[in-house]
Design a protein around this motif. Structure first.
Motif, PDB file in Angstrom:
ATOM      1  N   ARG A   9      13.285  -4.289  -1.809  1.00 33.08           N
ATOM      2  CA  ARG A   9      12.186  -4.826  -2.616  1.00 33.08           C
ATOM      3  C   ARG A   9      11.921  -6.297  -2.310  1.00 33.08           C
ATOM      4  N   PHE A  64       8.486  -7.735  -0.542  1.00 34.34           N
ATOM      5  CA  PHE A  64       7.659  -8.758  -1.198  1.00 34.34           C
ATOM      6  C   PHE A  64       7.442  -9.960  -0.284  1.00 34.34           C
ATOM      7  N   LYS A  71     -10.654   2.227  -3.765  1.00 38.35           N
ATOM      8  CA  LYS A  71      -9.452   2.598  -4.501  1.00 38.35           C
ATOM      9  C   LYS A  71      -9.321   4.120  -4.516  1.00 38.35           C
ATOM     10  N   PHE A  96      -0.821   6.163  -8.589  1.00 38.85           N
ATOM     11  CA  PHE A  96      -1.243   4.766  -8.515  1.00 38.85           C
ATOM     12  C   PHE A  96      -2.515   4.687  -7.669  1.00 38.85           C
ATOM     13  N   TYR A 151      -5.128   0.793  -2.189  1.00 37.74           N
ATOM     14  CA  TYR A 151      -6.264  -0.019  -1.769  1.00 37.74           C
ATOM     15  C   TYR A 151      -6.495   0.113  -0.266  1.00 37.74           C
ATOM     16  N   PHE A 166      -1.159  -5.549  -0.732  1.00 38.82           N
ATOM     17  CA  PHE A 166      -1.222  -5.919  -2.149  1.00 38.82           C
ATOM     18  C   PHE A 166      -0.538  -4.848  -3.005  1.00 38.82           C
ATOM     19  N   ASN A 167      -0.613  -3.573  -2.583  1.00 39.76           N
ATOM     20  CA  ASN A 167       0.154  -2.526  -3.261  1.00 39.76           C
ATOM     21  C   ASN A 167       1.649  -2.795  -3.154  1.00 39.76           C
ATOM     22  N   LEU A 173       3.029  -5.832  -2.855  1.00 40.03           N
ATOM     23  CA  LEU A 173       3.339  -6.933  -3.761  1.00 40.03           C
ATOM     24  C   LEU A 173       3.480  -6.445  -5.196  1.00 40.03           C
ATOM     25  N   LYS A 174       2.648  -5.485  -5.593  1.00 39.49           N
ATOM     26  CA  LYS A 174       2.686  -4.963  -6.955  1.00 39.49           C
ATOM     27  C   LYS A 174       3.889  -4.063  -7.196  1.00 39.49           C
ATOM     28  N   GLY A 175       4.584  -3.660  -6.141  1.00 34.30           N
ATOM     29  CA  GLY A 175       5.748  -2.799  -6.293  1.00 34.30           C
ATOM     30  C   GLY A 175       5.422  -1.324  -6.285  1.00 34.30           C
ATOM     31  N   GLU A 176       4.167  -0.974  -5.984  1.00 29.60           N
ATOM     32  CA  GLU A 176       3.774   0.435  -5.946  1.00 29.60           C
ATOM     33  C   GLU A 176       4.123   1.086  -4.613  1.00 29.60           C
TER      34      GLU A 176
END
Length: 457
Positions: free
Chosen positions: A251, A255, A287, A298, A301, A369-370, A372-375
């Protein structure tokens, strides 16, 4: 641990100046406090690293306190030896052997005391019903009774028995679906192996930790850990090595690298966004609903590569529903992918620039960006849409054991030229054999595969 080590260093320093010590041996070293404390904090960091290599930060919740305290002693002794060797070989003019020796003794005492306190607080929380693992036991032998009595009588172990079943059958499966336990312990050594395998499949499908007594059967091959529970050897099955520190490291790695790539590729982001806006207007980001880890949905993007009128999903309202019908027609006539997923070749819905960014995988860049969001993760199985996942067979669902990835083993091994079954086999290999080195290989090879345009449509 770090606080305990820092307190040990502080205590040793000021103890050296205590009258009872100075009366025995006057202070003759020259190391003022303002120079001592930064050095002490740096040394404490080194000791924490030694602790880590000694297994003191294992995420196994069943490790013994006595074993941890023994490791604390040997880890502190290693740190002490390291300081002694450093002073000896560098000929430092620091001759307060008392501070070094006292720091070692106090470090052992403080760290052990801190860990005992934490263990007591954990037991107290479990006794109050906080943080308990909701557990179901399946089995009719004495071993099931022993485990149940032990766990029920000792709540500080961290288990809460919410149900027991003699056999795993359709009734038990339905009850387990309603109970939603965290763990299943299978204990019946006389059960048919098929029954145990079905219980394992059920646990995997519902993302439930599965454990069984060591004398039950041994034909399942996967990552596993062995420990004692109520005096009974228990084996815990794991579908992946990505648990504990492996998951934490991955993780952090995801990131940091995703953030660097977003900054590095920001000119490309701006250029692609501008061209899409000029060519076909907004929205620029598309999306798409996908299924991720543990079956949770989820929004993925992507840079929009289709004309607006052909884009599916709630983002486009009623037009999205009409576009879905058009897509179904194209899937029926032009999909070249077998299994539950589809791949439309020569897709007429794609804009000219959309074809370009798909060719070079630039449409995937917003997925950072997904990450970064942790998805998502940088490396993992590719996520699919709910309507595709609905057609998965049981063995396909292993891909939900970890986060989906921007790239993965199939993406460097043929991309669109692979069948769905081949993709799942490669993803399964990755999930069961994950390592940092494997992630690095996949990440390094991905841009070369994209540049060579292998399997890209």
């Amino acid at each position: 641990d770090y606080v305990a080590l820092a307190l040990a260093g502080i205590s040793a320093y000021f103890l050296r100046f205590a009258p009872i010590v100075t009366s025995i041996r006057p202070v003759i070293f020259n190391l003022p406090w303002n120079k001592y404390w930064p050095l002490m904090l740096a040394v404490a960091v080194g000791w924490i690293i030694i602790f880590a290599f000694n297994g003191l930060y294992s995420t196994d919740p069943n490790r013994k306190l006595s074993r941890d305290l023994t490791r604390v002693f040997f880890a502190c002794s290693t740190g002490f030896a390291g300081i002694a060797l450093y002073v000896f070989f560098t000929l430092q003019k620091f001759d307060s052997r008392f501070v070094v020796l006292a720091s070692w003794v106090l470090a052992v005492i403080y760290v052990c005391a801190g860990r005992i306190i934490i263990r007591l607080l954990k037991r107290l929380a479990h006794t109050w019903g906080i943080g308990l693992r909701r557990t179901v036991i399946i089995g009719q032998e004495n071993i099931a009774r022993i485990i149940k009595e032990e766990l029920t009588g000792k709540p500080y172990l961290g288990y809460k028995i919410i149900g027991t079943f003699e056999h795993f059958d359709e009734g038990a499966a339905q009850a387990l679906s309603d109970l939603k336990p965290d763990e299943i312990i299978f204990t019946d050594p006389k059960a048919k192996e098929e029954e145990a395998v079905l219980a394992v499949d059920f646990a995997n499908d519902h993302h439930i930790t599965f454990k069984y007594s060591a004398d039950l059967f041994s034909t399942i091959t996967t990552n596993m850990s062995v420990y004692e529970l109520a005096g009974v050897p228990i084996i815990e099955l794991r579908r992946t090595r990505l648990y504990g520190w492996g998951r934490i490291f991955k993780r952090i790695f995801d990131f940091v690298i995703a953030l660097i790539l977003i900054i590095l590729f920001s000119p490309i982001y701006l250029l692609v966004m501008l061209i899409i806006l000029i060519e076909s207007g907004r929205p620029i980001i598309y999306k798409n609903e996908r299924v991720g880890q543990n079956g949770k949905n989820f929004w993925l993007y992507k840079f929009r590569s289709l004309y607006q009128k052909y884009c599916t999903g709630p983002q486009f309202g009623p037009a999205g529903e009409e576009a879905l019908k058009k897509e179904q027609e194209l899937i029926a006539t032009q999909s070249v992918k077998g299994g539950p997923v589809y791949k439309i070749k020569n897709d007429p819905r794609i804009t000219p620039f959309g074809r370009f960014i798909r060719r070079w995988s630039l449409d995937e860049f917003p997925q950072f960006f997904n990450v970064l969001k942790g998805e998502m993760s940088l490396v993992g199985p590719r996520p699919h849409q709910p309507r595709e996942v609905a057609k998965y067979q049981k063995h396909h669902q292993i891909v939900f054991a970890i986060k989906p990835g921007v790239t993965g083993l199939p993406q460097i091994s043929g991309r669109s030229n692979l069948s769905f079954e081949e993709e799942v086999r490669l993803d399964t290999f990755y999930i069961e054999n994950w390592s940092v080195f494997l992630d690095l290989i996949i990440l390094v090879k991905t841009p070369f595969v994209v540049l060579l345009r292998k399997g890209a449509w």
